[in-house]
Scaffold this motif. Structure first.
Motif, PDB file in Angstrom:
ATOM      1  N   LYS A  52      15.947  75.551  43.429  1.00  0.00           N
ATOM      2  CA  LYS A  52      15.609  76.632  42.509  1.00  0.00           C
ATOM      3  C   LYS A  52      15.181  77.791  43.396  1.00  0.00           C
ATOM      4  CE  LYS A  52      14.003  78.603  38.663  1.00  0.00           C
ATOM      5  NZ  LYS A  52      14.885  79.112  37.655  1.00  0.00           N
ATOM      6  N   VAL A  53      15.558  79.012  43.048  1.00  0.00           N
ATOM      7  CA  VAL A  53      15.225  80.187  43.849  1.00  0.00           C
ATOM      8  C   VAL A  53      14.378  81.135  42.999  1.00  0.00           C
ATOM      9  CG1 VAL A  53      16.133  82.168  45.120  1.00  0.00           C
ATOM     10  CG2 VAL A  53      17.340  79.973  45.192  1.00  0.00           C
ATOM     11  N   VAL A  54      13.262  81.588  43.568  1.00  0.00           N
ATOM     12  CA  VAL A  54      12.412  82.582  42.910  1.00  0.00           C
ATOM     13  C   VAL A  54      12.271  83.786  43.825  1.00  0.00           C
ATOM     14  CG1 VAL A  54      11.110  80.907  41.536  1.00  0.00           C
ATOM     15  CG2 VAL A  54      10.274  81.548  43.790  1.00  0.00           C
ATOM     16  N   GLN A  55      11.968  84.909  43.221  1.00  0.00           N
ATOM     17  CA  GLN A  55      11.773  86.134  43.984  1.00  0.00           C
ATOM     18  C   GLN A  55      10.283  86.457  44.016  1.00  0.00           C
ATOM     19  OE1 GLN A  55      14.561  89.269  43.153  1.00  0.00           O
ATOM     20  NE2 GLN A  55      13.427  90.597  43.468  1.00  0.00           N
ATOM     21  N   LEU A  56       9.780  86.794  45.193  1.00  0.00           N
ATOM     22  CA  LEU A  56       8.371  87.113  45.391  1.00  0.00           C
ATOM     23  C   LEU A  56       8.245  88.412  46.168  1.00  0.00           C
ATOM     24  CD1 LEU A  56       7.228  83.650  46.804  1.00  0.00           C
ATOM     25  CD2 LEU A  56       7.032  84.406  44.431  1.00  0.00           C
ATOM     26  N   GLN A  74       3.800  85.523  55.052  1.00  0.00           N
ATOM     27  CA  GLN A  74       2.904  84.371  54.968  1.00  0.00           C
ATOM     28  C   GLN A  74       2.037  84.418  53.714  1.00  0.00           C
ATOM     29  OE1 GLN A  74       2.985  81.610  57.230  1.00  0.00           O
ATOM     30  NE2 GLN A  74       2.040  80.885  55.352  1.00  0.00           N
ATOM     31  N   ASN A  75       1.550  85.593  53.345  1.00  0.00           N
ATOM     32  CA  ASN A  75       0.743  85.719  52.133  1.00  0.00           C
ATOM     33  C   ASN A  75       1.530  85.315  50.892  1.00  0.00           C
ATOM     34  OD1 ASN A  75      -1.476  86.578  53.574  1.00  0.00           O
ATOM     35  ND2 ASN A  75      -1.163  88.751  53.145  1.00  0.00           N
ATOM     36  N   ALA A  76       2.785  85.741  50.807  1.00  0.00           N
ATOM     37  CA  ALA A  76       3.620  85.383  49.653  1.00  0.00           C
ATOM     38  C   ALA A  76       3.863  83.877  49.598  1.00  0.00           C
ATOM     39  CB  ALA A  76       4.945  86.140  49.708  1.00  0.00           C
ATOM     40  N   ILE A  77       4.175  83.280  50.738  1.00  0.00           N
ATOM     41  CA  ILE A  77       4.462  81.840  50.763  1.00  0.00           C
ATOM     42  C   ILE A  77       3.208  81.025  50.494  1.00  0.00           C
ATOM     43  CG2 ILE A  77       5.169  79.944  52.278  1.00  0.00           C
ATOM     44  CD1 ILE A  77       7.224  81.944  53.466  1.00  0.00           C
ATOM     45  N   THR A  78       2.077  81.430  51.060  1.00  0.00           N
ATOM     46  CA  THR A  78       0.824  80.718  50.828  1.00  0.00           C
ATOM     47  C   THR A  78       0.457  80.736  49.350  1.00  0.00           C
ATOM     48  OG1 THR A  78       0.023  81.187  53.051  1.00  0.00           O
ATOM     49  CG2 THR A  78      -1.635  80.658  51.396  1.00  0.00           C
ATOM     50  N   LYS A  79       0.600  81.883  48.716  1.00  0.00           N
ATOM     51  CA  LYS A  79       0.275  81.991  47.286  1.00  0.00           C
ATOM     52  C   LYS A  79       1.248  81.167  46.445  1.00  0.00           C
ATOM     53  CE  LYS A  79      -2.084  83.770  43.884  1.00  0.00           C
ATOM     54  NZ  LYS A  79      -3.477  83.375  43.648  1.00  0.00           N
ATOM     55  N   ALA A  80       2.529  81.228  46.765  1.00  0.00           N
ATOM     56  CA  ALA A  80       3.527  80.465  46.005  1.00  0.00           C
ATOM     57  C   ALA A  80       3.277  78.967  46.111  1.00  0.00           C
ATOM     58  CB  ALA A  80       4.936  80.801  46.499  1.00  0.00           C
ATOM     59  N   LEU A 135       3.799  76.049  43.362  1.00  0.00           N
ATOM     60  CA  LEU A 135       5.128  75.451  43.535  1.00  0.00           C
ATOM     61  C   LEU A 135       5.060  74.413  44.642  1.00  0.00           C
ATOM     62  CD1 LEU A 135       7.252  78.734  43.590  1.00  0.00           C
ATOM     63  CD2 LEU A 135       6.957  77.178  41.650  1.00  0.00           C
ATOM     64  N   HIS A 136       5.820  73.350  44.515  1.00  0.00           N
ATOM     65  CA  HIS A 136       5.878  72.380  45.604  1.00  0.00           C
ATOM     66  C   HIS A 136       7.322  72.232  46.067  1.00  0.00           C
ATOM     67  CE1 HIS A 136       6.658  69.926  42.043  1.00  0.00           C
ATOM     68  NE2 HIS A 136       7.356  69.141  42.836  1.00  0.00           N
ATOM     69  N   GLY A 137       7.484  71.705  47.248  1.00  0.00           N
ATOM     70  CA  GLY A 137       8.826  71.512  47.798  1.00  0.00           C
ATOM     71  C   GLY A 137       9.449  72.788  48.327  1.00  0.00           C
ATOM     72  N   LEU A 138       8.622  73.756  48.752  1.00  0.00           N
ATOM     73  CA  LEU A 138       9.178  74.979  49.335  1.00  0.00           C
ATOM     74  C   LEU A 138       9.970  74.612  50.589  1.00  0.00           C
ATOM     75  CD1 LEU A 138       6.111  77.388  49.083  1.00  0.00           C
ATOM     76  CD2 LEU A 138       8.033  77.203  47.509  1.00  0.00           C
ATOM     77  N   ARG A 139      11.177  75.163  50.719  1.00  0.00           N
ATOM     78  CA  ARG A 139      12.049  74.773  51.823  1.00  0.00           C
ATOM     79  C   ARG A 139      12.521  75.931  52.688  1.00  0.00           C
ATOM     80  NH1 ARG A 139      10.026  70.432  51.466  1.00  0.00           N
ATOM     81  NH2 ARG A 139      10.909  68.709  50.306  1.00  0.00           N
ATOM     82  N   TRP A 140      12.766  77.092  52.111  1.00  0.00           N
ATOM     83  CA  TRP A 140      13.307  78.196  52.901  1.00  0.00           C
ATOM     84  C   TRP A 140      12.966  79.529  52.232  1.00  0.00           C
ATOM     85  CZ3 TRP A 140      16.608  81.213  50.126  1.00  0.00           C
ATOM     86  CH2 TRP A 140      17.275  80.635  49.055  1.00  0.00           C
ATOM     87  N   PHE A 141      13.101  80.601  53.006  1.00  0.00           N
ATOM     88  CA  PHE A 141      12.937  81.948  52.454  1.00  0.00           C
ATOM     89  C   PHE A 141      13.927  82.884  53.125  1.00  0.00           C
ATOM     90  CE2 PHE A 141      10.254  82.214  56.180  1.00  0.00           C
ATOM     91  CZ  PHE A 141      10.433  83.505  56.637  1.00  0.00           C
ATOM     92  N   GLU A 142      14.202  83.974  52.431  1.00  0.00           N
ATOM     93  CA  GLU A 142      15.058  85.036  52.948  1.00  0.00           C
ATOM     94  C   GLU A 142      14.401  86.368  52.605  1.00  0.00           C
ATOM     95  OE1 GLU A 142      19.545  86.866  52.249  1.00  0.00           O
ATOM     96  OE2 GLU A 142      18.857  85.188  51.038  1.00  0.00           O
ATOM     97  N   GLN A 166      13.335  85.941  48.720  1.00  0.00           N
ATOM     98  CA  GLN A 166      13.913  84.884  47.892  1.00  0.00           C
ATOM     99  C   GLN A 166      13.383  83.613  48.507  1.00  0.00           C
ATOM    100  OE1 GLN A 166      15.703  85.479  45.266  1.00  0.00           O
ATOM    101  NE2 GLN A 166      16.678  87.435  45.592  1.00  0.00           N
ATOM    102  N   VAL A 167      12.763  82.753  47.699  1.00  0.00           N
ATOM    103  CA  VAL A 167      12.183  81.500  48.198  1.00  0.00           C
ATOM    104  C   VAL A 167      12.852  80.347  47.471  1.00  0.00           C
ATOM    105  CG1 VAL A 167      10.071  80.131  48.426  1.00  0.00           C
ATOM    106  CG2 VAL A 167       9.984  82.609  48.729  1.00  0.00           C
ATOM    107  N   GLY A 168      13.343  79.385  48.242  1.00  0.00           N
ATOM    108  CA  GLY A 168      13.995  78.219  47.666  1.00  0.00           C
ATOM    109  C   GLY A 168      13.100  76.998  47.741  1.00  0.00           C
ATOM    110  N   PHE A 169      13.100  76.207  46.648  1.00  0.00           N
ATOM    111  CA  PHE A 169      12.367  74.952  46.651  1.00  0.00           C
ATOM    112  C   PHE A 169      13.205  73.885  45.957  1.00  0.00           C
ATOM    113  CE2 PHE A 169      11.023  77.369  42.968  1.00  0.00           C
ATOM    114  CZ  PHE A 169      10.945  76.444  41.928  1.00  0.00           C
ATOM    115  N   THR A 170      12.971  72.656  46.330  1.00  0.00           N
ATOM    116  CA  THR A 170      13.765  71.556  45.767  1.00  0.00           C
ATOM    117  C   THR A 170      13.264  71.184  44.382  1.00  0.00           C
ATOM    118  OG1 THR A 170      12.346  69.983  46.935  1.00  0.00           O
ATOM    119  CG2 THR A 170      14.415  70.559  47.994  1.00  0.00           C
ATOM    120  N   LEU A 171      14.191  70.759  43.567  1.00  0.00           N
ATOM    121  CA  LEU A 171      13.862  70.306  42.211  1.00  0.00           C
ATOM    122  C   LEU A 171      13.576  68.800  42.243  1.00  0.00           C
ATOM    123  CD1 LEU A 171      16.648  72.211  40.287  1.00  0.00           C
ATOM    124  CD2 LEU A 171      14.239  72.834  40.452  1.00  0.00           C
TER     125      LEU A 171
END
Length: 65
Positions: A4-8, A21-27, A31-38, A59-64
């Motif tokens: 699943k991809v979300v925009q932050l 780092q602030n965006a990923i830490t907050k997400a 959210l769990h299973g964060l895997r990648w960002f662009e 764009q942050v991707g995480f596994t379902l």
């Protein structure tokens, strides 16, 4: 894998890396299973003719489950 991809948007007065780092830490708090960002956009906020905050759109991707 299926993602699943979300925009932050993250921000930091200390630079682009801090904004990411602030965006990923907050997400990661909701959210769990964060895997990648662009990073898809970089911008900033100016106050008194100086950079006050760096902002990045991710764009942050995480596994379902």
């Amino acid at each position: 894998h299926t993602y699943k991809v979300v925009q932050l948007v993250g921000s930091s007065p200390d630079g682009i890396e801090g904004a990411i780092q602030n965006a990923i830490t907050k997400a990661a708090q909701s959210l769990h299973g964060l895997r990648w960002f662009e990073v898809v956009e970089t911008r900033g906020h100016i106050e008194d003719n100086k950079v006050a905050h760096y902002q990045v759109k991710l764009q942050v991707g995480f596994t379902l489950d």
